[in-house]
Motif scaffolding. Structure first.
Motif, PDB file in Angstrom:
ATOM      1  N   THR A 119      56.637  63.283 -10.013  1.00  9.44           N
ATOM      2  CA  THR A 119      58.044  63.010 -10.302  1.00  9.44           C
ATOM      3  C   THR A 119      58.885  64.293 -10.273  1.00  9.44           C
ATOM      4  O   THR A 119      58.351  65.396 -10.312  1.00  9.44           O
ATOM      5  CB  THR A 119      58.192  62.345 -11.690  1.00  9.44           C
ATOM      6  N   ALA A 120      60.206  64.105 -10.238  1.00  9.82           N
ATOM      7  CA  ALA A 120      61.150  65.221 -10.328  1.00  9.82           C
ATOM      8  C   ALA A 120      62.492  64.667 -10.800  1.00  9.82           C
ATOM      9  O   ALA A 120      63.061  63.778 -10.161  1.00  9.82           O
ATOM     10  CB  ALA A 120      61.307  65.923  -8.990  1.00  9.82           C
ATOM     11  N   THR A 121      62.979  65.173 -11.904  1.00 12.00           N
ATOM     12  CA  THR A 121      64.182  64.617 -12.532  1.00 12.00           C
ATOM     13  C   THR A 121      65.464  64.880 -11.749  1.00 12.00           C
ATOM     14  O   THR A 121      66.435  64.156 -11.917  1.00 12.00           O
ATOM     15  CB  THR A 121      64.350  65.160 -13.962  1.00 12.00           C
ATOM     16  N   LYS A 122      65.479  65.892 -10.882  1.00 10.80           N
ATOM     17  CA  LYS A 122      66.692  66.209 -10.125  1.00 10.80           C
ATOM     18  C   LYS A 122      66.617  65.720  -8.672  1.00 10.80           C
ATOM     19  O   LYS A 122      67.487  66.024  -7.874  1.00 10.80           O
ATOM     20  CB  LYS A 122      66.962  67.718 -10.152  1.00 10.80           C
ATOM     21  N   CYS A 123      65.629  64.926  -8.359  1.00 13.35           N
ATOM     22  CA  CYS A 123      65.417  64.410  -7.013  1.00 13.35           C
ATOM     23  C   CYS A 123      66.322  63.201  -6.770  1.00 13.35           C
ATOM     24  O   CYS A 123      66.655  62.454  -7.691  1.00 13.35           O
ATOM     25  CB  CYS A 123      63.944  64.007  -6.865  1.00 13.35           C
ATOM     26  N   GLY A 124      66.671  62.983  -5.517  1.00 15.23           N
ATOM     27  CA  GLY A 124      67.446  61.797  -5.157  1.00 15.23           C
ATOM     28  C   GLY A 124      66.713  60.499  -5.441  1.00 15.23           C
ATOM     29  O   GLY A 124      67.338  59.444  -5.563  1.00 15.23           O
ATOM     30  N   PHE A 125      65.388  60.570  -5.557  1.00 13.13           N
ATOM     31  CA  PHE A 125      64.601  59.379  -5.888  1.00 13.13           C
ATOM     32  C   PHE A 125      64.449  59.188  -7.406  1.00 13.13           C
ATOM     33  O   PHE A 125      63.769  58.250  -7.843  1.00 13.13           O
ATOM     34  CB  PHE A 125      63.206  59.455  -5.255  1.00 13.13           C
ATOM     35  N   ALA A 126      65.059  60.046  -8.214  1.00 12.40           N
ATOM     36  CA  ALA A 126      64.918  59.948  -9.677  1.00 12.40           C
ATOM     37  C   ALA A 126      65.287  58.574 -10.238  1.00 12.40           C
ATOM     38  O   ALA A 126      64.704  58.160 -11.248  1.00 12.40           O
ATOM     39  CB  ALA A 126      65.707  61.054 -10.378  1.00 12.40           C
ATOM     40  N   PRO A 127      66.212  57.812  -9.620  1.00 15.31           N
ATOM     41  CA  PRO A 127      66.460  56.459 -10.138  1.00 15.31           C
ATOM     42  C   PRO A 127      65.200  55.586 -10.157  1.00 15.31           C
ATOM     43  O   PRO A 127      65.157  54.572 -10.863  1.00 15.31           O
ATOM     44  CB  PRO A 127      67.519  55.908  -9.188  1.00 15.31           C
ATOM     45  N   GLN A 128      64.148  55.983  -9.412  1.00 19.40           N
ATOM     46  CA  GLN A 128      62.894  55.233  -9.457  1.00 19.40           C
ATOM     47  C   GLN A 128      62.246  55.290 -10.835  1.00 19.40           C
ATOM     48  O   GLN A 128      61.410  54.439 -11.151  1.00 19.40           O
ATOM     49  CB  GLN A 128      61.920  55.740  -8.398  1.00 19.40           C
ATOM     50  N   PHE A 129      62.613  56.261 -11.654  1.00 21.53           N
ATOM     51  CA  PHE A 129      62.107  56.273 -13.031  1.00 21.53           C
ATOM     52  C   PHE A 129      62.383  54.931 -13.704  1.00 21.53           C
ATOM     53  O   PHE A 129      61.561  54.428 -14.466  1.00 21.53           O
ATOM     54  CB  PHE A 129      62.758  57.381 -13.864  1.00 21.53           C
ATOM     55  N   ASP A 130      63.560  54.363 -13.426  1.00 21.75           N
ATOM     56  CA  ASP A 130      63.932  53.078 -14.040  1.00 21.75           C
ATOM     57  C   ASP A 130      62.973  51.971 -13.611  1.00 21.75           C
ATOM     58  O   ASP A 130      62.514  51.182 -14.437  1.00 21.75           O
ATOM     59  CB  ASP A 130      65.374  52.713 -13.679  1.00 21.75           C
ATOM     60  N   GLY A 131      62.659  51.922 -12.319  1.00 18.39           N
ATOM     61  CA  GLY A 131      61.726  50.915 -11.824  1.00 18.39           C
ATOM     62  C   GLY A 131      60.309  51.133 -12.322  1.00 18.39           C
ATOM     63  O   GLY A 131      59.593  50.169 -12.625  1.00 18.39           O
ATOM     64  N   LEU A 132      59.914  52.395 -12.413  1.00 18.34           N
ATOM     65  CA  LEU A 132      58.582  52.702 -12.957  1.00 18.34           C
ATOM     66  C   LEU A 132      58.485  52.275 -14.416  1.00 18.34           C
ATOM     67  O   LEU A 132      57.479  51.718 -14.848  1.00 18.34           O
ATOM     68  CB  LEU A 132      58.278  54.193 -12.806  1.00 18.34           C
ATOM     69  N   GLU A 133      59.550  52.527 -15.176  1.00 18.02           N
ATOM     70  CA  GLU A 133      59.568  52.113 -16.584  1.00 18.02           C
ATOM     71  C   GLU A 133      59.529  50.591 -16.692  1.00 18.02           C
ATOM     72  O   GLU A 133      58.852  50.047 -17.576  1.00 18.02           O
ATOM     73  CB  GLU A 133      60.803  52.678 -17.293  1.00 18.02           C
ATOM     74  N   LYS A 134      60.221  49.914 -15.794  1.00 12.65           N
ATOM     75  CA  LYS A 134      60.205  48.443 -15.809  1.00 12.65           C
ATOM     76  C   LYS A 134      58.786  47.926 -15.554  1.00 12.65           C
ATOM     77  O   LYS A 134      58.320  47.003 -16.231  1.00 12.65           O
ATOM     78  CB  LYS A 134      61.179  47.894 -14.769  1.00 12.65           C
ATOM     79  N   LEU A 135      58.085  48.530 -14.582  1.00 11.26           N
ATOM     80  CA  LEU A 135      56.690  48.141 -14.341  1.00 11.26           C
ATOM     81  C   LEU A 135      55.840  48.398 -15.577  1.00 11.26           C
ATOM     82  O   LEU A 135      55.019  47.567 -15.969  1.00 11.26           O
ATOM     83  CB  LEU A 135      56.113  48.914 -13.148  1.00 11.26           C
ATOM     84  N   HIS A 136      56.051  49.556 -16.192  1.00 10.20           N
ATOM     85  CA  HIS A 136      55.313  49.914 -17.415  1.00 10.20           C
ATOM     86  C   HIS A 136      55.543  48.869 -18.505  1.00 10.20           C
ATOM     87  O   HIS A 136      54.586  48.387 -19.119  1.00 10.20           O
ATOM     88  CB  HIS A 136      55.769  51.304 -17.871  1.00 10.20           C
ATOM     89  N   GLN A 137      56.790  48.522 -18.726  1.00 14.64           N
ATOM     90  CA  GLN A 137      57.116  47.549 -19.779  1.00 14.64           C
ATOM     91  C   GLN A 137      56.552  46.159 -19.452  1.00 14.64           C
ATOM     92  O   GLN A 137      56.060  45.468 -20.338  1.00 14.64           O
ATOM     93  CB  GLN A 137      58.637  47.459 -19.971  1.00 14.64           C
ATOM     94  N   SER A 138      56.617  45.778 -18.195  1.00 17.78           N
ATOM     95  CA  SER A 138      56.179  44.438 -17.792  1.00 17.78           C
ATOM     96  C   SER A 138      54.669  44.252 -17.811  1.00 17.78           C
ATOM     97  O   SER A 138      54.189  43.155 -18.089  1.00 17.78           O
ATOM     98  CB  SER A 138      56.694  44.117 -16.382  1.00 17.78           C
ATOM     99  N   TYR A 139      53.915  45.319 -17.503  1.00 11.51           N
ATOM    100  CA  TYR A 139      52.481  45.148 -17.265  1.00 11.51           C
ATOM    101  C   TYR A 139      51.561  46.000 -18.131  1.00 11.51           C
ATOM    102  O   TYR A 139      50.343  45.899 -17.990  1.00 11.51           O
ATOM    103  CB  TYR A 139      52.171  45.401 -15.776  1.00 11.51           C
ATOM    104  N   ARG A 140      52.096  46.789 -19.023  1.00  9.61           N
ATOM    105  CA  ARG A 140      51.204  47.639 -19.828  1.00  9.61           C
ATOM    106  C   ARG A 140      50.263  46.806 -20.690  1.00  9.61           C
ATOM    107  O   ARG A 140      49.109  47.178 -20.867  1.00  9.61           O
ATOM    108  CB  ARG A 140      51.991  48.637 -20.672  1.00  9.61           C
TER     109      ARG A 140
END
Length: 159
Positions: A31-52
């Motif tokens: 990961t990288a917080t200043k990357c243009g793909f950083a909004p993917q953190f939101d989707g990763l967190e959603k997967l984490h919440q849905s399937y942990r």
């Protein structure tokens, strides 16, 4: 060597192996917080919440090798992920994923699931590796692949 034998350092500086994640489906991401793909953190967190609770563990490994797009201090990385994206999945200490200083975990992941044209290097931030419950690296996803695109693969591995 099993994936569970790799030693990693938590974002707070504690050394451990991946053994606590044995038996889980893992989604390991650089990961990288200043990357243009950083909004993917939101989707990763959603997967984490849905399937942990069904056995998924999303594991984030900050990296600054691609245009220096990560904050300097682990504490700042953790805070930015929490405040800007609501991240609650485990984050680890900043690492390198390519070259002579690459973390052994990422050398292993890249060799087990090569990228396009068989390349073993990580091309950019948010390269994602999916690992089954037995510790086998089953798929690599490109940086541009949104977390939502992985959901079907994850559900299949969770059974």
């Amino acid at each position: 060597m099993s994936i569970y034998d790799f030693e990693v350092t938590t974002i707070s500086g504690r050394s451990q192996t991946l053994e606590p994640y044995r038996g889980k489906v893992l989604l390991i991401v650089n990961t990288a917080t200043k990357c243009g793909f950083a909004p993917q953190f939101d989707g990763l967190e959603k997967l984490h919440q849905s399937y942990r609770d069904k056995g998924l563990a999303v594991l984030g490994f900050p990296c600054s090798q691609f245009m220096n797009q990560e904050l300097a201090a682990n504490s700042d990385i953790a805070e930015a992920c929490r405040i800007n994206h609501g991240v609650t999945f485990p984050l680890f200490s900043k690492i390198d994923v390519n070259g002579s200083s690459a973390h052994p975990l990422f050398k292993y992941l890249a060799s087990e699931a090569p990228g396009a044209l068989g390349t073993k290097t990580i091309k950019w931030n948010f390269t994602k590796f999916l690992v089954d419950r037995n510790g086998n690296v089953v798929k690599r996803f490109a940086p541009a692949d949104a977390p939502e695109k992985m959901e079907g693969h994850i559900k299949k591995l969770l059974g």
